[in-house]
Design a protein around this motif. Structure first.
Motif, PDB file in Angstrom:
ATOM      1  N   HIS A 151      48.800  48.268  12.428  1.00 29.62           N
ATOM      2  CA  HIS A 151      49.659  48.663  11.305  1.00 29.62           C
ATOM      3  C   HIS A 151      49.814  50.173  11.425  1.00 29.62           C
ATOM      4  O   HIS A 151      48.841  50.869  11.681  1.00 29.62           O
ATOM      5  CB  HIS A 151      48.989  48.282   9.983  1.00 29.62           C
ATOM      6  CG  HIS A 151      49.816  48.589   8.763  1.00 29.62           C
ATOM      7  ND1 HIS A 151      50.010  49.875   8.299  1.00 29.62           N
ATOM      8  CD2 HIS A 151      50.500  47.779   7.923  1.00 29.62           C
ATOM      9  CE1 HIS A 151      50.775  49.819   7.214  1.00 29.62           C
ATOM     10  NE2 HIS A 151      51.091  48.569   6.966  1.00 29.62           N
ATOM     11  N   PRO A 152      51.029  50.694  11.233  1.00 30.67           N
ATOM     12  CA  PRO A 152      51.209  52.119  11.487  1.00 30.67           C
ATOM     13  C   PRO A 152      50.264  53.013  10.682  1.00 30.67           C
ATOM     14  O   PRO A 152      49.872  54.082  11.150  1.00 30.67           O
ATOM     15  CB  PRO A 152      52.665  52.375  11.095  1.00 30.67           C
ATOM     16  CG  PRO A 152      53.181  51.115  10.527  1.00 30.67           C
ATOM     17  CD  PRO A 152      52.276  50.014  10.917  1.00 30.67           C
ATOM     18  N   GLU A 153      49.893  52.576   9.483  1.00 34.64           N
ATOM     19  CA  GLU A 153      49.002  53.415   8.683  1.00 34.64           C
ATOM     20  C   GLU A 153      47.535  53.070   8.925  1.00 34.64           C
ATOM     21  O   GLU A 153      46.661  53.853   8.601  1.00 34.64           O
ATOM     22  CB  GLU A 153      49.303  53.252   7.192  1.00 34.64           C
ATOM     23  CG  GLU A 153      50.632  53.850   6.761  1.00 34.64           C
ATOM     24  CD  GLU A 153      50.586  55.372   6.750  1.00 34.64           C
ATOM     25  OE1 GLU A 153      49.521  55.941   6.500  1.00 34.64           O
ATOM     26  OE2 GLU A 153      51.651  55.969   6.997  1.00 34.64           O
ATOM     27  N   LEU A 154      47.274  51.891   9.433  1.00 33.94           N
ATOM     28  CA  LEU A 154      45.881  51.466   9.601  1.00 33.94           C
ATOM     29  C   LEU A 154      45.435  51.572  11.050  1.00 33.94           C
ATOM     30  O   LEU A 154      44.254  51.443  11.359  1.00 33.94           O
ATOM     31  CB  LEU A 154      45.683  50.025   9.104  1.00 33.94           C
ATOM     32  CG  LEU A 154      46.201  49.734   7.700  1.00 33.94           C
ATOM     33  CD1 LEU A 154      46.000  48.261   7.337  1.00 33.94           C
ATOM     34  CD2 LEU A 154      45.515  50.616   6.669  1.00 33.94           C
ATOM     35  N   GLY A 155      46.396  51.778  11.945  1.00 35.30           N
ATOM     36  CA  GLY A 155      46.041  52.040  13.329  1.00 35.30           C
ATOM     37  C   GLY A 155      45.808  50.777  14.139  1.00 35.30           C
ATOM     38  O   GLY A 155      46.088  49.657  13.718  1.00 35.30           O
ATOM     39  N   SER A 156      45.307  50.993  15.360  1.00 36.83           N
ATOM     40  CA  SER A 156      45.065  49.904  16.301  1.00 36.83           C
ATOM     41  C   SER A 156      43.589  49.576  16.329  1.00 36.83           C
ATOM     42  O   SER A 156      42.763  50.476  16.395  1.00 36.83           O
ATOM     43  CB  SER A 156      45.440  50.352  17.714  1.00 36.83           C
ATOM     44  OG  SER A 156      46.759  50.800  17.758  1.00 36.83           O
ATOM     45  N   VAL A 157      43.258  48.306  16.317  1.00 34.83           N
ATOM     46  CA  VAL A 157      41.867  47.927  16.527  1.00 34.83           C
ATOM     47  C   VAL A 157      41.720  46.876  17.615  1.00 34.83           C
ATOM     48  O   VAL A 157      40.609  46.577  18.045  1.00 34.83           O
ATOM     49  CB  VAL A 157      41.195  47.424  15.229  1.00 34.83           C
ATOM     50  CG1 VAL A 157      41.083  48.551  14.221  1.00 34.83           C
ATOM     51  CG2 VAL A 157      41.953  46.246  14.638  1.00 34.83           C
ATOM     52  N   GLY A 158      42.830  46.312  18.029  1.00 37.45           N
ATOM     53  CA  GLY A 158      42.766  45.377  19.157  1.00 37.45           C
ATOM     54  C   GLY A 158      42.051  44.077  18.882  1.00 37.45           C
ATOM     55  O   GLY A 158      41.522  43.469  19.800  1.00 37.45           O
ATOM     56  N   SER A 159      42.033  43.628  17.644  1.00 36.86           N
ATOM     57  CA  SER A 159      41.266  42.405  17.382  1.00 36.86           C
ATOM     58  C   SER A 159      42.088  41.139  17.538  1.00 36.86           C
ATOM     59  O   SER A 159      41.563  40.127  17.974  1.00 36.86           O
ATOM     60  CB  SER A 159      40.608  42.464  16.007  1.00 36.86           C
ATOM     61  OG  SER A 159      41.541  42.265  14.995  1.00 36.86           O
ATOM     62  N   CYS A 160      43.376  41.175  17.197  1.00 39.17           N
ATOM     63  CA  CYS A 160      44.106  39.901  17.231  1.00 39.17           C
ATOM     64  C   CYS A 160      44.535  39.523  18.644  1.00 39.17           C
ATOM     65  O   CYS A 160      44.693  38.365  18.952  1.00 39.17           O
ATOM     66  CB  CYS A 160      45.306  39.944  16.289  1.00 39.17           C
ATOM     67  SG  CYS A 160      46.709  40.881  16.915  1.00 39.17           S
ATOM     68  N   ARG A 161      44.725  40.506  19.493  1.00 43.39           N
ATOM     69  CA  ARG A 161      45.119  40.338  20.911  1.00 43.39           C
ATOM     70  C   ARG A 161      46.547  39.826  21.072  1.00 43.39           C
ATOM     71  O   ARG A 161      46.949  39.463  22.179  1.00 43.39           O
ATOM     72  CB  ARG A 161      44.175  39.397  21.686  1.00 43.39           C
ATOM     73  CG  ARG A 161      42.710  39.563  21.438  1.00 43.39           C
ATOM     74  CD  ARG A 161      42.156  40.896  21.680  1.00 43.39           C
ATOM     75  NE  ARG A 161      41.905  41.320  23.056  1.00 43.39           N
ATOM     76  CZ  ARG A 161      41.551  42.560  23.367  1.00 43.39           C
ATOM     77  NH1 ARG A 161      41.428  43.478  22.438  1.00 43.39           N
ATOM     78  NH2 ARG A 161      41.358  42.890  24.613  1.00 43.39           N
ATOM     79  N   LEU A 162      47.309  39.749  19.989  1.00 45.50           N
ATOM     80  CA  LEU A 162      48.629  39.140  20.088  1.00 45.50           C
ATOM     81  C   LEU A 162      49.626  40.009  20.851  1.00 45.50           C
ATOM     82  O   LEU A 162      50.577  39.514  21.449  1.00 45.50           O
ATOM     83  CB  LEU A 162      49.167  38.850  18.668  1.00 45.50           C
ATOM     84  CG  LEU A 162      50.522  38.181  18.583  1.00 45.50           C
ATOM     85  CD1 LEU A 162      50.516  36.847  19.322  1.00 45.50           C
ATOM     86  CD2 LEU A 162      50.921  37.961  17.133  1.00 45.50           C
ATOM     87  N   CYS A 163      49.404  41.304  20.834  1.00 41.02           N
ATOM     88  CA  CYS A 163      50.420  42.205  21.372  1.00 41.02           C
ATOM     89  C   CYS A 163      50.285  42.391  22.890  1.00 41.02           C
ATOM     90  O   CYS A 163      50.730  43.404  23.433  1.00 41.02           O
ATOM     91  CB  CYS A 163      50.321  43.555  20.682  1.00 41.02           C
ATOM     92  SG  CYS A 163      48.747  44.348  20.975  1.00 41.02           S
ATOM     93  N   ALA A 164      49.692  41.413  23.553  1.00 39.20           N
ATOM     94  CA  ALA A 164      49.450  41.553  24.996  1.00 39.20           C
ATOM     95  C   ALA A 164      50.753  41.643  25.784  1.00 39.20           C
ATOM     96  O   ALA A 164      51.726  40.948  25.496  1.00 39.20           O
ATOM     97  CB  ALA A 164      48.626  40.373  25.485  1.00 39.20           C
ATOM     98  N   VAL A 165      50.761  42.520  26.769  1.00 36.41           N
ATOM     99  CA  VAL A 165      51.873  42.625  27.721  1.00 36.41           C
ATOM    100  C   VAL A 165      51.264  42.771  29.118  1.00 36.41           C
ATOM    101  O   VAL A 165      50.069  43.006  29.267  1.00 36.41           O
ATOM    102  CB  VAL A 165      52.780  43.852  27.437  1.00 36.41           C
ATOM    103  CG1 VAL A 165      53.448  43.728  26.082  1.00 36.41           C
ATOM    104  CG2 VAL A 165      51.989  45.151  27.524  1.00 36.41           C
ATOM    105  N   LYS A 166      52.109  42.640  30.117  1.00 34.24           N
ATOM    106  CA  LYS A 166      51.657  42.881  31.492  1.00 34.24           C
ATOM    107  C   LYS A 166      51.823  44.362  31.791  1.00 34.24           C
ATOM    108  O   LYS A 166      52.873  44.932  31.490  1.00 34.24           O
ATOM    109  CB  LYS A 166      52.556  42.108  32.464  1.00 34.24           C
ATOM    110  CG  LYS A 166      52.004  40.829  33.068  1.00 34.24           C
ATOM    111  CD  LYS A 166      50.881  40.996  34.038  1.00 34.24           C
ATOM    112  CE  LYS A 166      50.236  39.674  34.438  1.00 34.24           C
ATOM    113  NZ  LYS A 166      51.137  38.737  35.102  1.00 34.24           N
ATOM    114  N   GLN A 167      50.811  44.936  32.367  1.00 34.90           N
ATOM    115  CA  GLN A 167      50.962  46.327  32.800  1.00 34.90           C
ATOM    116  C   GLN A 167      50.781  46.397  34.311  1.00 34.90           C
ATOM    117  O   GLN A 167      49.916  45.734  34.877  1.00 34.90           O
ATOM    118  CB  GLN A 167      49.938  47.234  32.108  1.00 34.90           C
ATOM    119  CG  GLN A 167      50.094  48.701  32.535  1.00 34.90           C
ATOM    120  CD  GLN A 167      49.492  49.679  31.540  1.00 34.90           C
ATOM    121  OE1 GLN A 167      48.560  49.354  30.833  1.00 34.90           O
ATOM    122  NE2 GLN A 167      50.042  50.880  31.484  1.00 34.90           N
TER     123      GLN A 167
END
Ligand code: FMN
Ligand code: SF4
Ligand code: FES
Lengths: 449, 916, 163
Positions: free
Chosen positions: B36-52
């Protein structure tokens, strides 16, 4: 059969109280502290450990000296730095740290002092699982003894190095052994792992540079100081260095902890040191390094149990907790047990681990209880491969290893569960007698710790 | 500017963004939950995965969690990669294992981020065969409904509640897939911003309980941009209605003002609009039983007005909760010298002084966004949490993220105290003196004058020194005062501190001030009045002496303004005609000869000027209740019909923007208000902007529950560019005209990220509203050397231990006039009380929770009242706190000294705690 | 409410930690040891003592498996159910205990003497199956031995197994 002179276990005698400080000193103890703090700079000590090729015994096998080198040093670096001895030991099949803690606390303390000196950490914590309360008592007593002798405290042996050491006894949960979760636990936060970067060596406990090291790793350090890096490297049979405490459990005649040169083969360990399988049982599989490593089939019996060889075999040495599985034990049942462990010990932070592994458990239970459906094995394989590498911390990867290897190496077990509508094995597996009475170099004492 | 290659196309990315932000900034689609833009990143849900990919030659790539990876120059990623897409689909499938799939009965359905993300990832087929885990839910009070089974464990709730807002009573419990978000035990959530959980939670765990009682799907809600009326901060809102009632309020994003948030008073106070005590038809006291209609009442009143004007006996009282437009027309009816802006006299003096100051200084009046990042703050005599709730949330951010050093001076320990470096509990007089002492220190008078020092509690001097030192060293210091203490000295001190910071820093600082104002248009009406109108005191005298015999009061309960209800009641009774325009029954309405029902803010359009000096337009959301009309229209008819000289121009005023233009022309300080939003006749492709969403299920017969034919015509609307239907322009209009955040595939409030220039930043086309007062280039300003401290009137005689300073205690729920009429807020209000220090309670012989008959003596007057005693050890011993804005205690004007006598005990409850 | 004596002991413990928060788990464990389990009241006492929100402390208490937020029996049986013990028959031991005490995993016997909970690998796999009762570790369990340990056989001796 490979013979060695015990190193880490030299002072440990089954059933006997551990050596007190006097006894430990008489056995050559604290010489390393005297030597290092007297003659070596922290950087020299660090170099020595690097040279020794000591790799972490807590599971990941990361080169210890290299890790120490990441700690920022110099006048502008953050202070204090912390050294944490990881005595959480909850990896199923692992019971070596228990022995080192209870059997030779001063050796551990000496290792801690040396390591702290090398990274210039003035404060150390020994983090213990709650079941090791007696170990905590022994350690506290030993710390007091070490303090009284000036090995811990201000200006140790006139070296200018100050060090204090505390114990913390936790309240359960496997995840607390993961080093970043451990730091949260020590800070009194929920023990969810932290994201990396920043790495603990840069920003760890209370945001300060922190080194977390396994009990066995730390216990090696005094011997490296005393005998040199080359000696340590030469102890190994393969490419790795040192001796290794192998914990063997399961269906062998003489389960126990064996200190052997790192790199013995699985065959030698099981069939020579441990006296082979119990009567009437055949070797079916072994898990080499605690619950989080891959099953090894009979064809792999000649694999060396060291970091390098197992890495090559797409496996891991892990904690060297060797679990030996016999032909009357069901691989699906084993998998269900292991996955239930991982599901239950998941901290609940990330989706793949929290939700995914409990799905795996559910499918495995269906298989065991006769509700399996065609395609379940494929489903398990696919899901597990997706869960493992993509979770937040390494716990889920630990779950992946045994599951995927079980599916790949013992596919027929899964198939029969589906085709025969349930588990073909007797449950729980009947227990043939333990081959007790024979005297091996089994180092596990029987005292009720 | 870093360049990132996403699916073989190269995009520019702002510095310091992570990959997920980079993707969303470029309006590409990638699902996420926990970020969340105000709460930041914590990486817990893992939904935003992309290939790098490492580089161009890396064809394999690896899955990464995009919210956790920096968007570095040259990064190469793929969203479309099949493995990444499959993984994201799996994340949803995993989450769905335990999700109850109860969308049909879930209040979040239709605006559920989980639904959106499920569709976005393409997960549609469930393979899980097992049982779902179930939780027990908790009763979390009147605002929030709790349904834990729907939880997807993104941890957003606790991250908002605890880490962002500093709340303590929401936690995360247990582990593995039993992780539970709730309270230690059932009970109302304590945080006055808990309502944001409704929007922060991506699914239906925390939903709006007030909406639930008259539930409507989001797609059937009719909405328009509005401004919150429950304090002076001017938070942007989206009230929504259906079938003629307001159903809920959600936040309308404005990066300068409220960001993503609202306070619970603003979110849940709306229900007064639907209340049973709404005035629904014009009424006259001389009612002969025949219903009054607008035509006859207007004609009759217009007659009375022209006569009174001719006699010179006409006067009017405007209101800080009425629009600029309404106040302007009212002022036109009676003339500047007979128009009172409707503030209590002391408050008006304070606000006038504040405006004067702002116009003559280089000190900036802080926006909420400014307040988020100050490094030192001083609060003088205000309870920020209850007077300007969202300013509290901003200060929380300053303290947590910007390391702000906070000095608080208020009556008692409050929510912000735990962040404060100095937390002083002072009466308003002392707070003013504390401020004055700081001024003296800043100006280099090493020892503050004796007079200043002596009246402060021991030890305060050190706090003065430390605070002054911190302010001197600050880069962006902020000084906050409030009006609800009704103490000019407090504001005077605040102004002087800010000014001293300017003059002693040689222009190197950017000092900020903020004045917490309780009502939405206090600043606006004061600017309009420009100090020309009579004081309430003078007005009352004029009524008493018969010089004024006809009074129009617009949207104002005078009993909240005056310190002497009997005198006020007598004076009002003496009037020949009292005409009151309002929404709700009030004490003033009770005595009116003519009562004219007018529209609430959500039912009308107009302009407010917030405490930041930001002019903002609000638009009609729904038809007004009953026969209520927009007050400026009622007044315009009166103006025209009473044939006031020069009222010809008013004949042309058929839409709000005509009045806005007229007032902008007449008042140079307000000349920019025409620019803040397009006029009512604004059209896009000749079309209006629909108030109903394109997804609406009502189609043609919106206002009717029982019939598919449209036989109720929507109200005529000249005031806004909006349509009362789903038909109209479907593109995006100006930001001031956004009636909802929706974008294809984004049905939840997260859709706002499609409207921001970069996620978390300003809206495309600029945030709505316009600051009317910008700091001048005046780098020095008057030094105001002889700082005056204004003190509370002399101590009355009487038994010494019973002489106490009565001070108003602001309550988040209860002190504000209209929200307290909303049932959910009413349930959260503490009953009227007298708050005492434990020592004072002992000397008065009273115990906590006991209810007593009390006699208060102020000057010569005696008041009798029954109140419950409450104890607060942080309250100064010489203070008796009474809740501000409660009708029970509206008879006094804080702060003042009074004798307090216990004359009896109403009912003795067992004291819960042992008295010391 | 904490007694003054309790406070003295807790103060001593707290002094070993660099922050108040870091002492949380030890304080909770101490309270559990002295009061049997962590009741709501004990949680509030701990929160009061540490000056931390009770919701936060409960977040810890409910995370750790060896902090009990429900009443437990006089002796808590922690039976290892991890891989090596399972292979060597811990399941049979579980069923035996369940039958003898007429409880299921996680429950407390009607007489309030025992609570049975599962625990992860006790680091005693070479003497599987293992369990901890109270503070004592028992291993190489057989149904007969369990009866003896729990004092469930008619003539049985109590206590641990120290061979
Ligand atoms: C889930 C999990 C549990 C772990 N538990 C332990 C443990 O109990 N003891 C331990 O030494 N390392 C454990 N580790 C490994 C630690 O994170 C860390 O790598 C180790 O303590 C480092 O020490 P070493 O380099 O000496 O091996 C665990 C890791 C994971 C992912
Ligand atoms: S993989 Fe995720 S849920 Fe599992 S233990 Fe690690 S962080 Fe927790
Ligand atoms: S949004 Fe990136 S992991 Fe949740």
């Amino acid at each position: 059969m490979t013979e060695i002179t015990p190193v880490l276990t030299a002072n440990i005698e089954p059933g006997r109280e551990p050596l007190d400080r006097d006894g430990y000193e008489q056995a050559g103890g604290y010489a390393a502290v005297r030597k290092a703090l007297g003659e070596m700079s922290p950087d020299q000590l660090l170099e020595l450990v690097k040279e020794s090729n000591l790799r972490g015994r807590g599971g990941a096998g990361f080169p210890t000296g290299m890790k120490w080198g990441f700690v920022p040093q110099g006048p502008d670096s953050p202070t204090p730095k912390y050294l944490i001895a990881n005595g959480d030991e909850m990896e199923p099949g692992t019971f070596k740290d228990r022995m080192l803690i209870h059997g030779d606390p001063h050796q551990l303390i000496e290792g801690i002092i040396l390591s702290a000196y090398a990274v210039r950490a003035p404060v150390g914590y020994i983090f213990l699982r709650p079941e090791y309360q007696r170990g905590a008592d022994l350690l506290r007593h030993a710390i007091a003894e070490a303090e009284a002798a000036g090995y811990i405290g201000k200006n140790i042996l006139g070296s200018g190095f100050d060090f204090e050491l505390h114990t913390h006894v936790s309240a359960g949960r496997y995840i607390c052994g993961e080093e970043t979760a451990l730091m949260n636990a020590l800070e009194g936060r929920r023990p969810n792992p932290r994201s990396r970067p920043p790495y603990p060596a840069i920003s760890g406990l209370f945001g300060k540079p922190t080194i977390v090291q396994n009990i066995e790793t730390l216990s090696c350090v005094p011997h490296i100081v005393n005998n040199g890096a080359k000696w340590f490297r030469r102890l190994g049979l393969g490419e790795d260095a040192g001796t290794k405490l192998y914990c063997v459990s399961g269906k062998v005649r003489r389960p126990g902890v064996y200190e052997l040169p790192i790199g013995v083969t699985l065959r030698e360990l099981v069939f020579e040191h441990c006296g082979g399988m119990r009567d009437g049982l055949e070797f079916k599989a072994a898990i080499p390094g605690g619950a989080a490593t891959m099953l090894m089939s009979p064809e792999e019996l000649d694999t060396r149990l060291d970091f390098t060889s197992l890495d090559k075999a797409k496996n891991r040495l892990g904690t060297a907790g060797v679990i030996v599985i016999d032909d009357r034990t069901c691989i699906v049942g084993i998998s269900l047990n292991l996955q239930s462990f991982f599901a239950r010990e998941s901290c609940g932070w990330c989706t793949p681990c929290r939700e995914g592994i409990s799905w795996i458990v559910d499918v495995l239970r269906d298989l065991e209880e006769g509700r399996g459906e065609p395609g379940d094995a494929e489903l398990l394989l696919r899901e597990m491969k997706m869960i493992g590498p993509n979770a937040f911390c390494a716990l889920a990867m630990g779950a992946e290893g045994p599951m995927v290897s079980a599916l790949e190496k013992y596919p027929e077990e899964f198939e029969t569960h589906i085709s025969s509508g349930g588990c073909p094995y007797e449950h729980p597996p009947a227990l043939p007698p333990n081959g007790s009475g024979e005297q091996g170099r089994n180092l596990t004492p029987r005292a009720a710790w | 500017m870093p360049k990132v290659t996403i699916d073989n196309k190269t995009y520019d990315v702002a510095e310091g963004r992570n990959l997920l932000e980079a993707i969303l900034d470029n309006k590409l689609e990638l699902p996420y939950f926990c970020w969340h833009p105000e709460l930041g990143s914590v990486g817990s849900c893992r939904l935003c995965a992309v290939k790098q990919y490492r580089d161009e030659d890396d064809k394999q790539g690896r899955l990464v969690t995009s919210c956790m990876m920096p968007a570095t120059d040259g990064a190469r990623i793929s969203i479309a990669d099949p493995e990444a897409a499959e993984f994201r689909r799996s994340v949803i499938e995993w989450l769905m294992i335990n999700h109850p799939h109860d969308c049909p009965v879930c209040d979040e359905g239709g605006e559920c981020h989980l639904q959106d993300m499920t569709v976005m990832t393409g997960h549609a087929h469930r393979r899980y065969r097992g049982r779902k885990r179930t939780f027990t839910n908790q009763n979390l009070g009147p605002f929030i409904h709790h349904e834990m089974n729907r939880c997807i464990q993104c941890y957003r709730c606790v991250r908002f509640y605890r880490e962002y807002a500093g709340g303590e009573d929401l936690g995360v419990f247990a582990s593995k897939n039993h992780v539970y978000f709730g309270r230690f035990e059932e009970g109302a959530l304590e945080l006055p911003f808990a309502g944001n959980l409704v929007e922060v939670c991506p699914t239906g765990v925390f939903t709006d309980k007030t909406l639930h009682r008259h539930f409507t799907r989001k797609w059937d809600l009719q909405s328009a941009p509005s401004i919150c009326t429950h304090c002076g901060l001017g938070c942007n809102t989206l009230p929504a209605s259906r079938y003629g009632t307001l159903r809920r309020v959600t936040s309308r994003y404005n990066s300068e003002v409220n960001g993503y948030w609202l306070c619970d008073r603003g979110r849940f106070g709306y229900e007064y609009v639907n209340g049973n005590d709404r005035l629904l038809a014009p009424a006259s006291r001389t009612d002969d039983g025949a219903p009054d209609d607008w035509e006859t009442s207007t004609a009759a009143i217009a007659g009375i007005l022209s006569e009174a004007r001719a006699n010179g006996t006409l006067a009017a009282v405007g209101s800080p909760r009425a629009s600029l437009e309404s106040n302007f027309v009212l002022r036109e009816i009676v003339g500047a010298e007979r128009f009172n802006p409707g503030l209590a006299d002391e408050e008006r003096r304070i606000v006038t002084r504040f405006l004067e100051f702002l116009e003559s200084t280089s000190v900036r009046c802080a926006s909420l966004r400014d307040a988020n990042s100050v490094d030192v703050a001083l609060v003088l005599g205000a309870d920020v949490t209850s007077e300007a709730p969202l300013l509290d949330l901003a200060m929380t951010q300053a303290c947590r993220n910007a390391g702000c050093r906070l000095t608080l001076t208020s009556l008692r320990r409050g929510r912000l105290s735990k962040f404060a470096a100095d937390d002083l509990h002072l009466d308003p007089d002392q707070a003013a003196r504390f401020g004055a002492a700081i001024v003296a220190t800043l100006r280099g008078t090493p020892e503050p004058p004796e007079a200043l020092r002596d009246s402060l509690p021991p030890g305060t001097h050190d706090r003065v020194r430390d605070t002054a030192a911190a302010l001197s060293a600050a880069r962006r210091p902020l000084v906050i005062a409030g009006t609800s203490a009704r103490h000019r000295g407090v504001l005077e001190a605040a102004i002087q501190v800010a000014q001293a910071l300017v003059s002693t820093s040689g222009g190197s600082k950017e000092p900020l001030v903020s004045l917490a104002l309780p009502e939405p248009n206090t600043l606006g009406v004061t600017m309009l009045d420009a100090g020309e109108g009579p004081s309430l005191e003078n007005l009352l005298s004029a009524i008493e002496s018969g010089k004024v015999s006809t009074l129009i009061v617009c949207e104002n309960d005078l009993f909240r303004r005056s310190g002497n209800p009997e005198r006020l009641a007598n004076a009002l009774a003496k009037l020949e005609t009292l005409i009151v325009l309002d929404q709700l029954e009030t004490s003033t309405v009770e005595g009116a000869d003519w009562t004219l029902p007018v529209a609430a803010a959500a039912e009308s359009s107009g302009t407010f000027v917030s405490s930041e000096g930001r002019a903002q337009r609000y638009f009609q959301v729904k038809a007004a209740a009953g026969e209520a009309r927009t007050s400026w229209r009622v007044l315009r008819d009166l103006l025209v019909d009473s044939q006031q000289e020069g009222s010809e121009a008013a004949l042309e005023w058929t839409a709000t923007h005509h009045v806005t233009a007229a007032l902008a022309a007449a008042h140079s300080s307000l000349r920019q208000v025409v620019e803040i939003a397009p006029p009512g006749d604004f059209r896009l492709l000749q079309q209006r902007i629909p108030r109903l969403s394109i997804r609406s299920s009502g189609r043609n017969a919106m206002p009717d529950m029982t019939d598919v034919r449209q036989h109720v015509q929507p109200p005529e609307d000249t005031d806004t560019p909006f349509a009362f239907s789903m038909e109209g322009y479907q593109g995006r209009g100006p930001t001031s005209l956004l009636p909802r955040y929706w974008s294809p595939g984004w049905n939840s409030s997260e859709a706002v990220n499609r409207f921001q220039i970069e996620v978390g930043g300003p809206l495309h086309g600029g945030d709505p509203g316009l600051r009317l007062i910008e700091p001048g280039d005046i780098r020095t300003g008057s030094d105001g050397a002889g700082l005056q401290t204004v003190s509370v009137a002399a101590v009355p005689t009487g038994k010494l231990e019973a002489v106490l300073m009565l001070c108003g205690i602001s309550e988040v729920f209860g002190s504000e006039e209209t929200s307290r009429r909303a049932p959910a807020v009413a349930e959260s209000m503490p009953p009227a009380y007298m708050l005492l220090n434990p020592d004072t309670a002992v000397s008065l012989g009273v115990v906590e929770d006991g209810r007593y008959d009390l006699r208060f003596g102020i000057d010569e007057e005696m008041r009798e009242l029954s109140l419950t005693v409450r104890i607060d050890e942080t309250l100064p011993i010489h203070v008796a706190g009474l809740p501000a804005g409660y009708p029970e205690t509206a008879w006094w004007q804080a702060p003042c000294w009074a004798t307090v006598e216990i004359t009896g005990q109403v009912e003795q409850r067992e004291p819960e705690k042992e008295q010391p | 409410m904490l007694t003054p004596e309790e406070r003295v002991e807790l103060d001593e413990m707290r002094s070993h930690y660099p922050t108040v928060r870091a002492a949380s788990v030890s304080v909770l464990k101490w309270l559990q040891k002295h009061r049997g389990y962590l009741s709501d009241e004990s949680m509030r006492d701990a929160a009061d003592y540490l000056g931390l929100p009770v919701a936060e402390l409960d977040g810890l208490a409910t995370f750790y498996n060896l902090l009990f937020r429900q009443p437990v029996g006089e002796r808590v049986i922690c039976l290892c159910d991890s891989i090596s013990c399972w292979m060597c028959g811990s399941d049979r031991i579980r069923r035996h205990i369940e039958n003898r005490l007429a409880i299921r995993m996680g429950e407390t016997s009607a007489d309030g003497r025992f609570t049975l909970v599962p625990v992860v690998c006790l680091g005693n796999c070479d003497h599987a199956p293992s369990m901890i009762v109270g503070d004592e570790l028992f291993h190489d369990l057989t149904p007969e031995k369990v009866d003896q340990i729990l004092g469930l056989e008619d003539t049985g001796s109590h206590g641990g197994d120290h061979d």
